[in-house]
Motif scaffolding. Sequence first.
Motif, PDB file in Angstrom:
ATOM      1  N   THR A   2       4.217   1.768  -1.306  1.00 33.39           N
ATOM      2  CA  THR A   2       4.031   2.398   0.004  1.00 33.39           C
ATOM      3  C   THR A   2       5.333   3.032   0.490  1.00 33.39           C
ATOM      4  O   THR A   2       5.344   4.162   0.991  1.00 33.39           O
ATOM      5  CB  THR A   2       3.540   1.357   1.025  1.00 33.39           C
ATOM      6  N   ALA A   3       6.431   2.300   0.333  1.00 33.77           N
ATOM      7  CA  ALA A   3       7.736   2.819   0.775  1.00 33.77           C
ATOM      8  C   ALA A   3       8.121   4.060  -0.018  1.00 33.77           C
ATOM      9  O   ALA A   3       8.644   5.030   0.555  1.00 33.77           O
ATOM     10  CB  ALA A   3       8.798   1.737   0.619  1.00 33.77           C
ATOM     11  N   TRP A   4       7.876   4.069  -1.319  1.00 31.69           N
ATOM     12  CA  TRP A   4       8.229   5.232  -2.143  1.00 31.69           C
ATOM     13  C   TRP A   4       7.408   6.448  -1.748  1.00 31.69           C
ATOM     14  O   TRP A   4       7.934   7.567  -1.661  1.00 31.69           O
ATOM     15  CB  TRP A   4       8.024   4.909  -3.617  1.00 31.69           C
ATOM     16  N   LEU A   5       6.107   6.261  -1.520  1.00 35.09           N
ATOM     17  CA  LEU A   5       5.262   7.390  -1.132  1.00 35.09           C
ATOM     18  C   LEU A   5       5.670   7.925   0.230  1.00 35.09           C
ATOM     19  O   LEU A   5       5.667   9.139   0.463  1.00 35.09           O
ATOM     20  CB  LEU A   5       3.795   6.966  -1.131  1.00 35.09           C
ATOM     21  N   GLN A   6       6.041   7.032   1.147  1.00 33.92           N
ATOM     22  CA  GLN A   6       6.496   7.478   2.455  1.00 33.92           C
ATOM     23  C   GLN A   6       7.807   8.247   2.345  1.00 33.92           C
ATOM     24  O   GLN A   6       8.006   9.271   3.021  1.00 33.92           O
ATOM     25  CB  GLN A   6       6.671   6.282   3.400  1.00 33.92           C
ATOM     26  N   LYS A   7       8.717   7.785   1.471  1.00 35.52           N
ATOM     27  CA  LYS A   7       9.969   8.514   1.270  1.00 35.52           C
ATOM     28  C   LYS A   7       9.700   9.899   0.692  1.00 35.52           C
ATOM     29  O   LYS A   7      10.363  10.877   1.062  1.00 35.52           O
ATOM     30  CB  LYS A   7      10.890   7.710   0.351  1.00 35.52           C
ATOM     31  N   ALA A   8       8.722   9.980  -0.207  1.00 35.83           N
ATOM     32  CA  ALA A   8       8.368  11.286  -0.770  1.00 35.83           C
ATOM     33  C   ALA A   8       7.922  12.241   0.327  1.00 35.83           C
ATOM     34  O   ALA A   8       8.342  13.400   0.382  1.00 35.83           O
ATOM     35  CB  ALA A   8       7.263  11.121  -1.810  1.00 35.83           C
ATOM     36  N   LEU A   9       7.078  11.764   1.232  1.00 31.61           N
ATOM     37  CA  LEU A   9       6.595  12.610   2.325  1.00 31.61           C
ATOM     38  C   LEU A   9       7.717  12.976   3.286  1.00 31.61           C
ATOM     39  O   LEU A   9       7.711  14.059   3.880  1.00 31.61           O
ATOM     40  CB  LEU A   9       5.469  11.896   3.072  1.00 31.61           C
TER      41      LEU A   9
END
Length: 411
Positions: A191-198
């Motif tokens: 979840t944290a990685w996907l949020q950082k991507a966004l």
Amino acid sequence: MSYLTIRPQPLGIFALPAGYLVLPPTNEPCAATALAALLRGATPTEWPTAWQFYAHALAGNLSAALAALPPFPQPIAAYNRYVLTGSADADLILHVLLDEELACLYEIAAFTMGHRHELPSLTAATGEIRALGLITYAAAAIERDDLSAADYYFAEAITAALPVSPPLAGQIYVNRAELAIHTGGELTTITAWLQKALDLIPPNGLVEIRARAAMQLGQILQERANGQRSLLQAVVRCYQEALRFFQRETHPLEFAFLQNNLALAYLAMPMTEAGDRLRGAIAVQALRAALSVYDPHQHPQEWMSVRMNLANALQYVHSARPADHLLEAVSIYEDLLQRRDPVADPAGYARLLANLGNALAHLGIFAEARARLNQAATLFTQIGDESAVATIHELLANIDHHEAVVNNARD
């Protein structure tokens, strides 16, 4: 000498072959604006003449891209020609002609296209070039099923890209998250990685990658929401972001999947605010949009699932014409009962009967409602679902109560 006077380059941001092409130096006035657009993953509105080859490559016109390149002896043009043609014939001359980081880029491209079997040396590579090389290392590790090594290389690639090419770093975060999803990684980390991507990919750049990240983040948050309004609101934002790219005309199956999940997120929100009635109506519209894609013959499971969701929604969302909604729900349940095998799927068949009985009861058709609910209770008893049996008994008691009230009113 170094031929790469423009840094950072938009390497790895776009799909091949454009993602491996190098921009040569130019003094044209629009170059700075065009470079800024490319670095955020967007297509420039105005191109320098010297970069027309890149514009053609992005558009998929490789013959025009090749025709726009300068003569072969120029090192950057020679490298770009190799990327566009994918021909191994130029290996020897490129090996002699190129040096420093351009030579490293050539080794990365040659390995990716299968012309070399040794991983490129990244000793002299920096920034986005090092990140691109580390992505290549990660891909090779995945091919040999060394997934822990692949994750390590993705992490190193993010470190290299982050200071110079944030959108590239965001794209690598998506790749790392997808690898973790595939291998059953920790959901909080994913979840944290996907949020950082966004956070790293601009809203007007790399729209497909953003949409992919948003869709995956929405799915994870939806699984963890458990009725929490704030999480469900985040889920809705993710799916709305993804739908900016995954549209019915271009990506029908993704569109239908997102519309169904968006509806479920709206329906799962506690109905405590004035806007919740509107959300219910939007959910019904989203389910109808999904059904405009799913076909009972080509997508039977998805079609049946969304039809079931629509019937359930029609029962419970606010409507100015509740009877019409209930009649449509009854029609859907009855149709689905004809398509469901009570022997192969007794639980699913029983749930349909229970939902149908509940809808009939709301319409005041008590005798038929009672018959359907009793059928459901029998099946739930056979499969040992005591909780469902108790719920059916509650519904039957409510029918008895309402029927008594109606009879008393008549008397």
